[in-house]
Design a protein around this motif. Structure first.
Motif, PDB file in Angstrom:
ATOM      1  N   UNK A   1      -1.851  55.845  51.127  1.00  0.00           N
ATOM      2  CA  UNK A   1      -1.218  54.989  50.119  1.00  0.00           C
ATOM      3  C   UNK A   1      -0.729  55.824  48.948  1.00  0.00           C
ATOM      4  N   UNK A   2      -1.520  56.786  48.530  1.00  0.00           N
ATOM      5  CA  UNK A   2      -1.127  57.655  47.420  1.00  0.00           C
ATOM      6  C   UNK A   2       0.123  58.459  47.776  1.00  0.00           C
ATOM      7  N   UNK A   3       0.185  58.970  48.989  1.00  0.00           N
ATOM      8  CA  UNK A   3       1.361  59.741  49.402  1.00  0.00           C
ATOM      9  C   UNK A   3       2.604  58.866  49.497  1.00  0.00           C
ATOM     10  N   UNK A   4       2.457  57.627  49.975  1.00  0.00           N
ATOM     11  CA  UNK A   4       3.601  56.724  50.049  1.00  0.00           C
ATOM     12  C   UNK A   4       4.099  56.345  48.660  1.00  0.00           C
ATOM     13  N   UNK A   5       3.175  56.093  47.734  1.00  0.00           N
ATOM     14  CA  UNK A   5       3.582  55.776  46.369  1.00  0.00           C
ATOM     15  C   UNK A   5       4.246  56.974  45.706  1.00  0.00           C
ATOM     16  N   UNK A   6       3.733  58.163  45.966  1.00  0.00           N
ATOM     17  CA  UNK A   6       4.335  59.377  45.422  1.00  0.00           C
ATOM     18  C   UNK A   6       5.767  59.546  45.931  1.00  0.00           C
ATOM     19  N   UNK A   7       5.990  59.301  47.199  1.00  0.00           N
ATOM     20  CA  UNK A   7       7.337  59.392  47.760  1.00  0.00           C
ATOM     21  C   UNK A   7       8.260  58.341  47.165  1.00  0.00           C
ATOM     22  N   UNK A   8       7.740  57.129  46.998  1.00  0.00           N
ATOM     23  CA  UNK A   8       8.563  56.057  46.433  1.00  0.00           C
ATOM     24  C   UNK A   8       8.942  56.361  44.986  1.00  0.00           C
ATOM     25  N   UNK A   9       7.988  56.835  44.189  1.00  0.00           N
ATOM     26  CA  UNK A   9       8.292  57.179  42.794  1.00  0.00           C
ATOM     27  C   UNK A   9       9.276  58.343  42.724  1.00  0.00           C
ATOM     28  N   UNK A  10       9.090  59.335  43.572  1.00  0.00           N
ATOM     29  CA  UNK A  10      10.011  60.470  43.594  1.00  0.00           C
ATOM     30  C   UNK A  10      11.425  60.048  43.962  1.00  0.00           C
ATOM     31  N   UNK A  11      11.551  59.164  44.951  1.00  0.00           N
ATOM     32  CA  UNK A  11      12.875  58.683  45.346  1.00  0.00           C
ATOM     33  C   UNK A  11      13.511  57.866  44.227  1.00  0.00           C
ATOM     34  N   UNK A  12      12.719  57.027  43.586  1.00  0.00           N
ATOM     35  CA  UNK A  12      13.243  56.194  42.495  1.00  0.00           C
ATOM     36  C   UNK A  12      13.726  57.049  41.329  1.00  0.00           C
TER      37      UNK A  12
END
Length: 59
Positions: free
Chosen positions: A18-29
């Motif tokens: 979950x942490x890695x998915x949120x990190x990817x989402x924030x980075x993309x945003x």
């Protein structure tokens, strides 16, 4: 549903996923936000000539 999420969050594998998915989402945003701001603030007149672009390509 909240209890199910708490159970997933207690497991280290799911917590890290979950942490890695949120990190990817924030980075993309924030990457998209950066390019939107950059595209709106930079001049589209082509203020850079070819020599400046080639110097940057060498870096």
């Amino acid at each position: 549903m909240l209890t199910t999420l708490k159970q997933y969050y207690r497991d280290p594998l799911y917590r890290n996923s979950i942490t890695m998915m949120l990190n990817s989402a924030f980075g993309a945003f924030f990457g998209l936000l950066f390019w939107i701001v950059t595209a709106r603030t930079m001049s589209s007149k082509g203020s850079w000539d070819r020599s400046e672009v080639r110097r940057l390509e060498l870096i």
